[in-house]
Write an enzyme that holds these catalytic residues in place. Structure first.
Site, PDB file in Angstrom:
ATOM      1  N   ASP A  57      -2.107  -3.898   1.307  1.00  8.38           N
ATOM      2  CA  ASP A  57      -0.772  -3.436   0.947  1.00  8.38           C
ATOM      3  C   ASP A  57      -0.801  -2.140   0.141  1.00  8.38           C
ATOM      4  OD1 ASP A  57      -0.068  -5.829   2.073  1.00  8.38           O
ATOM      5  OD2 ASP A  57       1.053  -6.583   0.348  1.00  8.38           O
ATOM      6  N   ASP A  58       0.364  -1.477   0.114  1.00 11.91           N
ATOM      7  CA  ASP A  58       0.685  -0.393  -0.825  1.00 11.91           C
ATOM      8  C   ASP A  58       0.064   0.956  -0.498  1.00 11.91           C
ATOM      9  OD1 ASP A  58       1.987  -2.462  -2.045  1.00 11.91           O
ATOM     10  OD2 ASP A  58       0.716  -2.540  -3.814  1.00 11.91           O
ATOM     11  N   HIS A 108       6.161  -2.199   4.518  1.00 11.74           N
ATOM     12  CA  HIS A 108       6.110  -2.912   3.227  1.00 11.74           C
ATOM     13  C   HIS A 108       7.244  -2.431   2.308  1.00 11.74           C
ATOM     14  CE1 HIS A 108       4.373  -5.502   0.272  1.00 11.74           C
ATOM     15  NE2 HIS A 108       3.834  -4.569  -0.482  1.00 11.74           N
ATOM     16  N   HIS A 112       9.002  -0.522  -2.720  1.00 14.62           N
ATOM     17  CA  HIS A 112       8.430  -1.745  -3.287  1.00 14.62           C
ATOM     18  C   HIS A 112       9.322  -2.374  -4.365  1.00 14.62           C
ATOM     19  CE1 HIS A 112       5.332  -4.574  -4.596  1.00 14.62           C
ATOM     20  NE2 HIS A 112       4.595  -4.179  -3.562  1.00 14.62           N
ATOM     21  N   HIS A 201      -5.280  -5.191  -1.262  1.00 11.73           N
ATOM     22  CA  HIS A 201      -4.553  -3.948  -1.516  1.00 11.73           C
ATOM     23  C   HIS A 201      -5.417  -2.733  -1.232  1.00 11.73           C
ATOM     24  CE1 HIS A 201      -2.078  -6.929  -3.564  1.00 11.73           C
ATOM     25  NE2 HIS A 201      -1.079  -6.070  -3.457  1.00 11.73           N
TER      26      HIS A 201
END
Length: 343
Positions: A57-58, A108, A112, A201
């Site tokens: 993620d991210d 995603h 966020h 991540h």
């Protein structure tokens, strides 16, 4: 940003035996099993226990994404990258690099946020802007979405459905966001079972350092890194992926030959390719695989390799002007390049 939901679920001799068995089977079928010398003891991946979903993620992030991609490729792994729209907009080349490396690029949200605390129009903007940014960067519109922090509700799921997105959470939390050590991340991945997904991540050095050990652990348990199905949200065998359209490559000799490559049958860890040569019966074809690919079998020709094991020279062996080979793609499903000359 971090995701803090609680997880919802909790070979060497064998490989050598599999390689020998595969070679004998191929020989019995009239194939030439031709491993380049540099392949050494390299063997086909054993996916008999199924597939798991590695997710990050991210991203993409300038400080870590390139290293992450290089490490995944070096270990023959593919993964799903749940990117934030802001990072995609700021780093379009890194987003394309993810796709070029054989990874699946997913949504995603844009910034966020805690989506369940937003109204419907704000949620739609977060998801739709990210869809557009990824499409502009890669030419492909995502089919998968992971809500930040794993927080979801009926409003969010309704908007996901409108945008053609499948919501993906996780079964195993690596806890890399919570200062987990490399060994703890490896231990978490060791709990993965067929069909399950792990949360990791893009931006932690400890996570990148864990990848070689994660790859070794999966191999030891006959598990392979797969794609996440848009139908079920579960990990399955990869289908498709980065491909090159069949290409015809003429030689520089006006009276020479032309070689055309096309993709044949494919499996989770390998694919077949076929090359047809026209213009001369005395041809010499050159096939160059794209690292970390390896050719593990050939038929209808006499092969030899250069010292790298990445360039195969094929000559006719009396079986006609079409030859084939099997590529262990190791995460890169792009067709090899091909050319020919008159011998």
């Amino acid at each position: 940003m971090i995701d803090t939901i609680t997880p919802r679920g909790t070979r060497l001799s064998r490989v050598r035996k599999a390689l020998v068995t595969g070679a004998l089977t191929a020989l019995a079928a009239g194939l030439v099993v031709a491993l380049p010398s540099s392949a050494g003891t390299a063997a086909a991946a054993d996916c008999s226990a199924g597939y798991v979903g590695l997710t990050f993620d991210d991203g993409p992030n300038p400080g870590t994404t390139a290293n992450l991609l290089n490490t995944l490729k070096a270990n023959g792994l593919r993964a799903t990258m749940f990117n934030t729209g802001q990072n995609v907009q700021n780093n379009p080349s890194l987003t394309r690099a993810q796709q070029d490396a054989g990874m699946w690029v997913a949504n995603h949200s844009w910034s966020h946020p805690h989506l369940t605390q937003l109204g419907g129009s704000q949620i739609q903007s977060e998801l739709q802007r990210t869809q557009q940014a990824i499409q502009q960067a890669t030419g492909t519109t995502p089919k998968l979405f992971r809500p930040p922090y794993g927080e979801t509700n009926s409003t969010l799921r309704s908007i996901e459905q409108q945008l053609g997105l499948t919501e993906v959470l996780w079964d195993v939390d690596s806890q890399d966001w919570n200062n987990a050590s490399t060994s703890q991340i490896v231990q978490a991945a060791g709990r993965l079972q067929n069909g399950q997904v792990i949360l990791m991540h893009d931006n932690y050095a400890t996570t990148i350092a864990a990848i070689p050990q994660i790859a070794a652990n999966l191999r030891s348990r006959n598990l392979c890194a797969g794609m996440i199905s848009p139908s079920t949200g579960r990990a399955v065998a990869p289908t498709g992926g980065p491909t090159a359209t069949p290409t015809a490559t003429p030689t520089g000799d006006p009276g020479g030959c032309t070689a055309t490559i096309s993709r044949g049958q494919q499996w989770g860890d390998r694919f077949n390719a076929s090359v047809t040569v026209s213009g001369s019966a005395s041809w010499i074809a050159t096939v160059t695989v794209r690292s970390p690919q390896k050719i593990i079998a050939t038929w209808n020709g006499s092969p030899s390799w250069d010292y790298t094991g990445n360039v195969m020279t094929m000559r006719p062996n009396g079986s006609g002007n079409t030859f084939g080979f099997t590529v262990m793609h190791n995460g890169n499903q792009t067709l090899p390049s091909v050319s020919c000359r008159v011998g």
